[in-house]
Enzyme design. Structure first.
Site, PDB file in Angstrom:
ATOM      1  N   ASP A 159       0.799  -1.216   0.000  1.00 13.15           N
ATOM      2  CA  ASP A 159       0.000   0.000   0.000  1.00 13.15           C
ATOM      3  C   ASP A 159       0.842   1.282   0.000  1.00 13.15           C
ATOM      4  O   ASP A 159       0.621   2.174  -0.841  1.00 13.15           O
ATOM      5  CB  ASP A 159      -0.953  -0.035   1.198  1.00 13.15           C
ATOM      6  CG  ASP A 159      -1.900   1.138   1.236  1.00 13.15           C
ATOM      7  OD1 ASP A 159      -1.451   2.251   1.609  1.00 13.15           O
ATOM      8  OD2 ASP A 159      -3.080   0.972   0.897  1.00 13.15           O
ATOM      9  N   MET A 187      -5.140   2.272  -0.364  1.00 10.87           N
ATOM     10  CA  MET A 187      -4.969   1.634  -1.670  1.00 10.87           C
ATOM     11  C   MET A 187      -5.353   0.162  -1.619  1.00 10.87           C
ATOM     12  O   MET A 187      -5.960  -0.369  -2.565  1.00 10.87           O
ATOM     13  CB  MET A 187      -3.532   1.794  -2.162  1.00 10.87           C
ATOM     14  CG  MET A 187      -3.096   3.233  -2.335  1.00 10.87           C
ATOM     15  SD  MET A 187      -4.306   4.205  -3.277  1.00 10.87           S
ATOM     16  CE  MET A 187      -3.601   5.837  -3.117  1.00 10.87           C
ATOM     17  N   ASP A 188      -5.014  -0.506  -0.529  1.00  8.27           N
ATOM     18  CA  ASP A 188      -5.437  -1.900  -0.368  1.00  8.27           C
ATOM     19  C   ASP A 188      -6.960  -2.003  -0.308  1.00  8.27           C
ATOM     20  O   ASP A 188      -7.566  -2.865  -0.949  1.00  8.27           O
ATOM     21  CB  ASP A 188      -4.843  -2.484   0.917  1.00  8.27           C
ATOM     22  CG  ASP A 188      -3.404  -2.929   0.753  1.00  8.27           C
ATOM     23  OD1 ASP A 188      -3.000  -3.233  -0.382  1.00  8.27           O
ATOM     24  OD2 ASP A 188      -2.684  -2.980   1.763  1.00  8.27           O
ATOM     25  N   ILE A 189      -7.569  -1.142   0.491  1.00 11.73           N
ATOM     26  CA  ILE A 189      -9.027  -1.207   0.659  1.00 11.73           C
ATOM     27  C   ILE A 189      -9.739  -0.906  -0.650  1.00 11.73           C
ATOM     28  O   ILE A 189     -10.670  -1.620  -1.060  1.00 11.73           O
ATOM     29  CB  ILE A 189      -9.486  -0.236   1.766  1.00 11.73           C
ATOM     30  CG1 ILE A 189      -8.896  -0.644   3.118  1.00 11.73           C
ATOM     31  CG2 ILE A 189     -11.012  -0.204   1.849  1.00 11.73           C
ATOM     32  CD1 ILE A 189      -9.077   0.399   4.202  1.00 11.73           C
TER      33      ILE A 189
END
Length: 427
Positions: A159, A187-189
Protein backbone atom coordinates in the site's frame (compact mmCIF):
# COMPACT_ATOMS: atom_id res chain seq x y z
CA UNK A 1 -7.65 -6.30 25.80
CA UNK A 2 -11.34 -6.63 24.92
CA UNK A 3 -12.74 -5.99 28.40
CA UNK A 4 -14.89 -2.98 27.45
CA UNK A 5 -16.69 -4.53 24.50
CA UNK A 6 -19.92 -5.30 26.33
CA UNK A 7 -20.05 -1.82 27.83
CA UNK A 8 -19.12 0.06 24.67
CA UNK A 9 -20.82 -1.78 21.80
CA UNK A 10 -24.13 -3.57 21.28
CA UNK A 11 -24.47 -7.20 20.31
CA UNK A 12 -24.96 -7.74 16.59
CA UNK A 13 -28.62 -7.81 15.58
CA UNK A 14 -29.28 -10.94 13.49
CA UNK A 15 -30.65 -10.65 9.97
CA UNK A 16 -34.16 -12.02 9.28
CA UNK A 17 -33.81 -15.80 9.14
CA UNK A 18 -35.96 -16.10 5.99
CA UNK A 19 -34.15 -13.41 3.99
CA UNK A 20 -32.25 -14.61 0.90
CA UNK A 21 -28.55 -13.85 0.41
CA UNK A 22 -27.27 -11.92 -2.58
CA UNK A 23 -24.53 -14.45 -3.40
CA UNK A 24 -26.18 -17.60 -2.10
CA UNK A 25 -24.67 -20.66 -3.81
CA UNK A 26 -21.47 -18.92 -4.96
CA UNK A 27 -18.26 -20.60 -3.79
CA UNK A 28 -14.95 -18.73 -3.64
CA UNK A 29 -11.58 -20.41 -3.18
CA UNK A 30 -9.32 -17.74 -1.77
CA UNK A 31 -5.53 -17.98 -2.00
CA UNK A 32 -5.00 -14.34 -1.07
CA UNK A 33 -3.25 -12.84 1.94
CA UNK A 34 -2.62 -9.48 3.64
CA UNK A 35 -5.41 -6.98 2.81
CA UNK A 36 -6.38 -6.30 -0.82
CA UNK A 37 -7.34 -9.90 -1.69
CA UNK A 38 -8.82 -10.94 1.67
CA UNK A 39 -10.88 -7.77 2.01
CA UNK A 40 -12.32 -8.39 -1.47
CA UNK A 41 -13.31 -11.94 -0.56
CA UNK A 42 -14.74 -10.78 2.77
CA UNK A 43 -17.07 -8.45 0.88
CA UNK A 44 -18.24 -11.44 -1.15
CA UNK A 45 -18.59 -13.52 2.03
CA UNK A 46 -20.69 -10.81 3.66
CA UNK A 47 -22.97 -10.95 0.62
CA UNK A 48 -23.49 -14.65 1.21
CA UNK A 49 -20.79 -16.37 -0.83
CA UNK A 50 -19.05 -19.38 0.69
CA UNK A 51 -15.40 -18.39 1.00
CA UNK A 52 -12.75 -21.04 1.60
CA UNK A 53 -9.47 -19.46 2.62
CA UNK A 54 -6.40 -21.54 1.72
CA UNK A 55 -3.57 -20.93 4.18
CA UNK A 56 -0.09 -22.29 4.80
CA UNK A 57 -0.19 -24.79 7.69
CA UNK A 58 0.82 -23.43 11.05
CA UNK A 59 1.82 -19.95 9.96
CA UNK A 60 -1.20 -19.00 7.90
CA UNK A 61 -1.74 -15.56 6.42
CA UNK A 62 1.06 -13.18 7.47
CA UNK A 63 -1.56 -10.60 8.41
CA UNK A 64 -2.38 -12.79 11.42
CA UNK A 65 0.73 -11.41 13.15
CA UNK A 66 -0.04 -7.72 12.64
CA UNK A 67 -0.55 -6.08 16.06
CA UNK A 68 -2.15 -5.99 18.46
CA UNK A 69 -2.18 -9.80 18.62
CA UNK A 70 -4.54 -11.45 21.11
CA UNK A 71 -2.79 -14.30 22.92
CA UNK A 72 -5.83 -16.58 22.95
CA UNK A 73 -7.01 -15.80 19.42
CA UNK A 74 -3.43 -16.23 18.14
CA UNK A 75 -4.01 -13.50 15.57
CA UNK A 76 -4.26 -9.74 15.59
CA UNK A 77 -6.93 -7.12 15.10
CA UNK A 78 -6.11 -6.48 11.40
CA UNK A 79 -6.69 -10.15 10.54
CA UNK A 80 -9.97 -10.18 12.46
CA UNK A 81 -11.03 -7.06 10.55
CA UNK A 82 -10.61 -8.55 7.06
CA UNK A 83 -11.39 -12.28 7.36
CA UNK A 84 -14.82 -12.78 8.88
CA UNK A 85 -17.34 -15.21 7.40
CA UNK A 86 -14.65 -17.48 5.93
CA UNK A 87 -13.57 -21.06 6.46
CA UNK A 88 -9.85 -21.78 6.70
CA UNK A 89 -8.25 -24.82 5.09
CA UNK A 90 -4.57 -25.44 5.81
CA UNK A 91 -2.71 -26.94 2.83
CA UNK A 92 0.97 -27.35 2.13
CA UNK A 93 1.07 -26.17 -1.48
CA UNK A 94 4.69 -27.23 -1.71
CA UNK A 95 3.50 -30.84 -1.60
CA UNK A 96 1.92 -32.68 -4.52
CA UNK A 97 -0.96 -33.78 -2.28
CA UNK A 98 -1.67 -30.21 -1.19
CA UNK A 99 -1.79 -28.96 -4.77
CA UNK A 100 -4.02 -31.85 -5.79
CA UNK A 101 -6.49 -31.02 -3.02
CA UNK A 102 -6.45 -27.37 -4.12
CA UNK A 103 -7.31 -28.46 -7.66
CA UNK A 104 -10.17 -30.59 -6.38
CA UNK A 105 -11.52 -27.61 -4.47
CA UNK A 106 -11.16 -25.42 -7.56
CA UNK A 107 -13.28 -27.89 -9.49
CA UNK A 108 -16.18 -27.04 -7.14
CA UNK A 109 -15.66 -23.28 -7.19
CA UNK A 110 -17.25 -20.34 -8.99
CA UNK A 111 -14.48 -17.88 -8.19
CA UNK A 112 -10.74 -18.07 -7.45
CA UNK A 113 -8.88 -15.12 -5.93
CA UNK A 114 -5.10 -14.90 -5.59
CA UNK A 115 -2.54 -12.19 -4.93
CA UNK A 116 0.75 -14.09 -4.89
CA UNK A 117 3.82 -12.67 -6.60
CA UNK A 118 3.64 -13.05 -10.38
CA UNK A 119 4.51 -16.59 -11.45
CA UNK A 120 3.78 -18.36 -8.15
CA UNK A 121 0.39 -19.76 -9.15
CA UNK A 122 1.79 -20.90 -12.50
CA UNK A 123 4.63 -22.75 -10.77
CA UNK A 124 2.06 -24.46 -8.55
CA UNK A 125 -0.03 -25.43 -11.56
CA UNK A 126 -2.91 -23.29 -10.28
CA UNK A 127 -2.83 -20.48 -12.86
CA UNK A 128 -5.86 -19.40 -14.89
CA UNK A 129 -5.10 -21.49 -17.96
CA UNK A 130 -4.82 -24.61 -15.82
CA UNK A 131 -7.88 -23.78 -13.76
CA UNK A 132 -10.09 -23.10 -16.78
CA UNK A 133 -9.30 -26.62 -18.03
CA UNK A 134 -10.48 -27.97 -14.70
CA UNK A 135 -13.56 -25.71 -14.62
CA UNK A 136 -14.21 -23.71 -17.82
CA UNK A 137 -16.73 -21.37 -16.19
CA UNK A 138 -14.33 -20.31 -13.44
CA UNK A 139 -13.85 -16.61 -12.67
CA UNK A 140 -10.21 -16.17 -11.78
CA UNK A 141 -9.28 -12.89 -10.11
CA UNK A 142 -5.65 -11.87 -9.74
CA UNK A 143 -4.75 -8.91 -7.54
CA UNK A 144 -1.23 -7.79 -8.36
CA UNK A 145 1.11 -4.87 -7.75
CA UNK A 146 1.79 -3.74 -11.34
CA UNK A 147 -0.09 -6.30 -13.46
CA UNK A 148 0.62 -9.89 -14.41
CA UNK A 149 2.30 -9.08 -17.73
CA UNK A 150 4.89 -6.59 -18.91
CA UNK A 151 8.11 -5.05 -17.70
CA UNK A 152 7.01 -4.54 -14.10
CA UNK A 153 5.12 -7.78 -13.49
CA UNK A 154 7.86 -9.07 -11.17
CA UNK A 155 7.71 -6.06 -8.83
CA UNK A 156 6.35 -6.51 -5.33
CA UNK A 157 3.96 -3.89 -4.05
CA UNK A 158 2.44 -2.77 -0.80
CA UNK A 159 0.00 0.00 0.00
CA UNK A 160 2.57 2.72 0.91
CA UNK A 161 4.58 2.02 -2.26
CA UNK A 162 1.45 2.46 -4.35
CA UNK A 163 0.69 5.68 -2.48
CA UNK A 164 4.07 7.24 -3.25
CA UNK A 165 4.43 6.02 -6.84
CA UNK A 166 0.94 7.05 -7.90
CA UNK A 167 1.42 10.66 -6.84
CA UNK A 168 -1.08 10.28 -4.01
CA UNK A 169 1.44 11.19 -1.31
CA UNK A 170 2.61 14.28 -3.22
CA UNK A 171 -0.91 15.70 -2.86
CA UNK A 172 -1.31 15.28 0.89
CA UNK A 173 0.10 17.23 3.80
CA UNK A 174 1.36 20.79 4.09
CA UNK A 175 3.23 22.83 1.50
CA UNK A 176 6.26 23.47 3.71
CA UNK A 177 7.22 19.81 4.14
CA UNK A 178 7.26 16.43 2.40
CA UNK A 179 3.99 14.88 1.35
CA UNK A 180 2.55 12.32 3.76
CA UNK A 181 1.07 8.87 3.26
CA UNK A 182 -2.36 7.97 4.55
CA UNK A 183 -1.95 5.74 7.60
CA UNK A 184 -5.08 3.85 6.62
CA UNK A 185 -4.30 1.33 3.85
CA UNK A 186 -6.50 3.22 1.43
CA UNK A 187 -4.97 1.63 -1.67
CA UNK A 188 -5.44 -1.90 -0.37
CA UNK A 189 -9.03 -1.21 0.66
CA UNK A 190 -9.98 0.51 -2.60
CA UNK A 191 -8.24 -2.20 -4.62
CA UNK A 192 -10.30 -4.76 -2.71
CA UNK A 193 -13.46 -2.85 -3.57
CA UNK A 194 -12.44 -2.78 -7.23
CA UNK A 195 -11.69 -6.50 -7.18
CA UNK A 196 -15.02 -7.40 -5.59
CA UNK A 197 -16.83 -5.19 -8.11
CA UNK A 198 -14.92 -6.82 -10.96
CA UNK A 199 -15.85 -10.29 -9.69
CA UNK A 200 -19.51 -9.32 -9.37
CA UNK A 201 -19.45 -8.01 -12.95
CA UNK A 202 -17.87 -11.25 -14.15
CA UNK A 203 -20.55 -13.26 -12.32
CA UNK A 204 -23.29 -11.25 -14.07
CA UNK A 205 -21.55 -11.76 -17.44
CA UNK A 206 -21.28 -15.51 -16.78
CA UNK A 207 -24.97 -15.65 -15.89
CA UNK A 208 -25.71 -14.27 -19.37
CA UNK A 209 -23.11 -16.15 -21.42
CA UNK A 210 -22.20 -19.19 -19.35
CA UNK A 211 -18.53 -18.28 -19.77
CA UNK A 212 -15.94 -17.60 -17.12
CA UNK A 213 -12.98 -15.27 -17.49
CA UNK A 214 -9.78 -13.96 -15.97
CA UNK A 215 -10.08 -10.75 -13.97
CA UNK A 216 -7.14 -8.59 -12.93
CA UNK A 217 -6.87 -5.60 -10.63
CA UNK A 218 -3.54 -3.84 -10.09
CA UNK A 219 -2.69 -1.97 -6.91
CA UNK A 220 -0.79 0.67 -8.89
CA UNK A 221 -3.56 1.17 -11.46
CA UNK A 222 -6.04 1.61 -8.66
CA UNK A 223 -3.73 3.99 -6.78
CA UNK A 224 -3.56 6.30 -9.79
CA UNK A 225 -7.36 6.29 -9.88
CA UNK A 226 -7.37 7.18 -6.17
CA UNK A 227 -5.64 10.48 -6.91
CA UNK A 228 -9.12 11.47 -8.05
CA UNK A 229 -9.76 14.16 -10.60
CA UNK A 230 -6.26 15.57 -9.98
CA UNK A 231 -5.03 13.48 -12.91
CA UNK A 232 -7.51 15.13 -15.26
CA UNK A 233 -6.77 18.55 -13.82
CA UNK A 234 -3.07 17.98 -14.53
CA UNK A 235 -3.81 16.91 -18.10
CA UNK A 236 -5.82 20.10 -18.66
CA UNK A 237 -3.41 22.51 -16.97
CA UNK A 238 0.00 20.81 -16.96
CA UNK A 239 0.35 21.66 -13.28
CA UNK A 240 0.77 19.18 -10.43
CA UNK A 241 -1.50 19.47 -7.38
CA UNK A 242 0.00 21.45 -4.51
CA UNK A 243 -0.32 20.34 -0.90
CA UNK A 244 -2.99 22.39 0.84
CA UNK A 245 -3.05 20.91 4.34
CA UNK A 246 -6.66 20.94 5.55
CA UNK A 247 -7.82 23.60 3.12
CA UNK A 248 -9.14 22.99 -0.39
CA UNK A 249 -7.61 24.28 -3.63
CA UNK A 250 -11.06 24.30 -5.24
CA UNK A 251 -13.49 25.69 -2.66
CA UNK A 252 -13.39 28.32 0.07
CA UNK A 253 -13.94 28.50 2.97
CA UNK A 254 -13.21 24.81 3.49
CA UNK A 255 -10.97 23.70 6.33
CA UNK A 256 -10.49 23.19 10.05
CA UNK A 257 -11.64 25.80 12.54
CA UNK A 258 -11.51 25.94 16.32
CA UNK A 259 -14.64 26.34 18.40
CA UNK A 260 -14.41 27.24 22.07
CA UNK A 261 -14.03 23.57 23.03
CA UNK A 262 -12.88 21.55 19.98
CA UNK A 263 -11.88 21.60 16.31
CA UNK A 264 -14.29 21.07 13.44
CA UNK A 265 -14.29 21.08 9.63
CA UNK A 266 -16.57 22.97 7.28
CA UNK A 267 -16.86 22.55 3.53
CA UNK A 268 -18.40 25.35 1.51
CA UNK A 269 -18.68 23.60 -1.81
CA UNK A 270 -20.57 26.38 -3.60
CA UNK A 271 -21.62 30.02 -3.37
CA UNK A 272 -25.01 29.32 -1.77
CA UNK A 273 -23.45 27.35 1.09
CA UNK A 274 -21.05 30.24 1.71
CA UNK A 275 -23.91 32.72 1.78
CA UNK A 276 -25.86 30.58 4.27
CA UNK A 277 -22.76 30.22 6.44
CA UNK A 278 -22.22 33.96 6.65
CA UNK A 279 -25.82 35.10 6.98
CA UNK A 280 -27.45 32.30 9.01
CA UNK A 281 -24.55 30.91 11.06
CA UNK A 282 -22.27 33.81 12.03
CA UNK A 283 -24.81 36.59 11.39
CA UNK A 284 -22.74 38.44 8.81
CA UNK A 285 -25.23 39.00 6.02
CA UNK A 286 -23.11 41.88 4.85
CA UNK A 287 -20.27 39.51 3.97
CA UNK A 288 -22.63 37.04 2.35
CA UNK A 289 -23.54 39.70 -0.19
CA UNK A 290 -20.10 41.29 -0.47
CA UNK A 291 -18.83 41.49 -4.05
CA UNK A 292 -15.28 40.63 -3.00
CA UNK A 293 -16.52 37.20 -1.82
CA UNK A 294 -19.02 36.59 -4.60
CA UNK A 295 -17.34 33.58 -6.26
CA UNK A 296 -15.16 30.69 -5.20
CA UNK A 297 -12.17 32.20 -6.99
CA UNK A 298 -12.71 35.50 -5.17
CA UNK A 299 -12.81 33.73 -1.82
CA UNK A 300 -9.73 31.63 -2.56
CA UNK A 301 -7.75 34.81 -3.30
CA UNK A 302 -8.88 36.19 0.07
CA UNK A 303 -8.66 32.94 2.00
CA UNK A 304 -6.46 34.29 4.80
CA UNK A 305 -8.70 37.23 5.63
CA UNK A 306 -11.85 35.13 5.36
CA UNK A 307 -10.40 32.43 7.65
CA UNK A 308 -9.45 35.10 10.17
CA UNK A 309 -13.04 36.44 10.26
CA UNK A 310 -14.48 32.96 10.68
CA UNK A 311 -11.85 31.90 13.20
CA UNK A 312 -12.63 34.84 15.46
CA UNK A 313 -16.36 34.15 15.29
CA UNK A 314 -16.11 30.39 15.88
CA UNK A 315 -13.78 30.74 18.87
CA UNK A 316 -16.50 32.55 20.82
CA UNK A 317 -18.90 29.59 21.16
CA UNK A 318 -18.68 25.83 21.77
CA UNK A 319 -19.08 23.24 19.00
CA UNK A 320 -22.63 22.36 20.07
CA UNK A 321 -23.69 25.93 19.34
CA UNK A 322 -22.14 25.99 15.86
CA UNK A 323 -23.16 22.46 14.95
CA UNK A 324 -26.85 23.15 15.53
CA UNK A 325 -26.73 26.42 13.58
CA UNK A 326 -24.86 24.90 10.64
CA UNK A 327 -27.13 21.89 10.53
CA UNK A 328 -30.16 24.19 10.42
CA UNK A 329 -28.53 26.31 7.72
CA UNK A 330 -27.46 23.35 5.58
CA UNK A 331 -23.72 23.93 5.92
CA UNK A 332 -21.70 20.66 5.76
CA UNK A 333 -19.60 20.37 8.91
CA UNK A 334 -18.10 17.76 11.19
CA UNK A 335 -16.19 17.50 14.44
CA UNK A 336 -12.52 16.48 14.20
CA UNK A 337 -12.47 13.11 15.97
CA UNK A 338 -10.07 10.36 16.88
CA UNK A 339 -10.83 6.84 15.66
CA UNK A 340 -12.02 5.91 19.14
CA UNK A 341 -14.33 8.92 19.27
CA UNK A 342 -15.67 8.19 15.80
CA UNK A 343 -16.71 4.59 16.47
CA UNK A 344 -18.41 5.63 19.73
CA UNK A 345 -20.12 8.65 18.20
CA UNK A 346 -23.92 9.02 18.04
CA UNK A 347 -23.78 8.67 14.25
CA UNK A 348 -21.83 5.40 14.42
CA UNK A 349 -24.08 4.01 17.15
CA UNK A 350 -27.25 4.83 15.23
CA UNK A 351 -25.89 3.20 12.09
CA UNK A 352 -24.73 0.12 14.00
CA UNK A 353 -21.27 0.32 12.46
CA UNK A 354 -19.40 -1.39 15.30
CA UNK A 355 -20.94 -4.30 17.17
CA UNK A 356 -19.74 -7.31 19.13
CA UNK A 357 -20.13 -10.90 18.03
CA UNK A 358 -19.68 -14.13 20.00
CA UNK A 359 -16.42 -16.07 19.94
CA UNK A 360 -15.91 -19.56 21.38
CA UNK A 361 -12.49 -18.75 22.80
CA UNK A 362 -12.68 -15.20 24.16
CA UNK A 363 -16.43 -14.64 24.58
CA UNK A 364 -16.82 -11.59 22.37
CA UNK A 365 -14.86 -9.94 19.58
CA UNK A 366 -15.54 -6.58 17.91
CA UNK A 367 -16.96 -6.37 14.41
CA UNK A 368 -16.93 -3.47 11.93
CA UNK A 369 -19.79 -3.83 9.46
CA UNK A 370 -19.73 -3.10 5.75
CA UNK A 371 -21.49 0.12 4.69
CA UNK A 372 -23.81 -1.88 2.41
CA UNK A 373 -27.52 -2.02 3.22
CA UNK A 374 -29.74 -4.34 1.16
CA UNK A 375 -33.53 -4.19 1.62
CA UNK A 376 -34.18 -7.73 0.36
CA UNK A 377 -30.88 -9.61 0.71
CA UNK A 378 -29.22 -8.26 3.87
CA UNK A 379 -25.58 -9.13 4.44
CA UNK A 380 -24.99 -12.29 6.42
CA UNK A 381 -24.55 -12.40 10.18
CA UNK A 382 -20.85 -12.00 10.94
CA UNK A 383 -18.80 -14.98 12.07
CA UNK A 384 -15.37 -14.19 13.48
CA UNK A 385 -12.22 -14.86 11.45
CA UNK A 386 -11.09 -18.49 11.70
CA UNK A 387 -8.00 -20.08 13.20
CA UNK A 388 -5.45 -21.46 10.72
CA UNK A 389 -6.90 -24.64 9.22
CA UNK A 390 -9.93 -24.56 11.48
CA UNK A 391 -12.20 -25.99 8.79
CA UNK A 392 -9.81 -28.27 6.91
CA UNK A 393 -11.54 -31.49 7.87
CA UNK A 394 -15.13 -30.24 7.51
CA UNK A 395 -14.47 -28.70 4.08
CA UNK A 396 -12.73 -31.79 2.70
CA UNK A 397 -15.46 -34.04 4.06
CA UNK A 398 -18.37 -31.93 2.82
CA UNK A 399 -17.06 -30.76 -0.53
CA UNK A 400 -14.75 -33.60 -1.59
CA UNK A 401 -16.17 -36.56 0.31
CA UNK A 402 -12.93 -37.49 2.10
CA UNK A 403 -13.29 -40.18 4.75
CA UNK A 404 -11.38 -40.78 7.99
CA UNK A 405 -8.79 -43.02 6.37
CA UNK A 406 -7.91 -40.56 3.62
CA UNK A 407 -7.76 -37.62 6.00
CA UNK A 408 -5.50 -39.58 8.31
CA UNK A 409 -3.12 -40.54 5.48
CA UNK A 410 -2.88 -36.93 4.34
CA UNK A 411 -2.28 -35.76 7.91
CA UNK A 412 0.50 -38.29 8.38
CA UNK A 413 2.09 -37.14 5.13
CA UNK A 414 2.17 -33.54 6.43
CA UNK A 415 -0.27 -32.17 3.85
CA UNK A 416 -2.04 -30.16 6.55
CA UNK A 417 1.18 -29.22 8.32
CA UNK A 418 3.79 -31.06 10.32
CA UNK A 419 1.96 -30.45 13.60
CA UNK A 420 -1.30 -32.08 12.43
CA UNK A 421 -1.43 -35.74 13.38
CA UNK A 422 -3.90 -38.56 12.96
CA UNK A 423 -5.24 -37.78 16.43
CA UNK A 424 -5.78 -34.13 15.47
CA UNK A 425 -7.94 -35.20 12.54
CA UNK A 426 -9.97 -37.56 14.70
CA UNK A 427 -10.43 -34.83 17.31
Amino acid sequence: MLDQLEADFPEHTPRPSHAPKALEGIRVVDFSHFIAGPFATMILADMGAEVIKIEAPGRGDDLRRYPPVHAELKHGAPFLWTNRNKRSVALDLKSAEGVEIARELLATADVVVENFSTGVMARLGLDYETCRKIRPEIIYCSVSAYGREGTFADRLGFDPIAQVESGFVSMNGYADREGVRALSPVMDISTAMMASNAILGALVARERSGLGQAVEVSLFDNAVLMTGYATMQHLFSGADPQRQGNTSPDTCPSGVFQAKDCAFYINCGNDKIFQRLMSQVIDRADLAEAEIYATGSDRIRRRDELFAILGEAFAAQPWSHWQSRMRAAGVPCGQVRTVGEAIRSPEARERGIVTRIPHDTVGWVPNVNLPIRYSRTPVVDPVAAPAVGQHTESVLRELLGYDDARLARLAEAGTFGAAVSRQDIRT
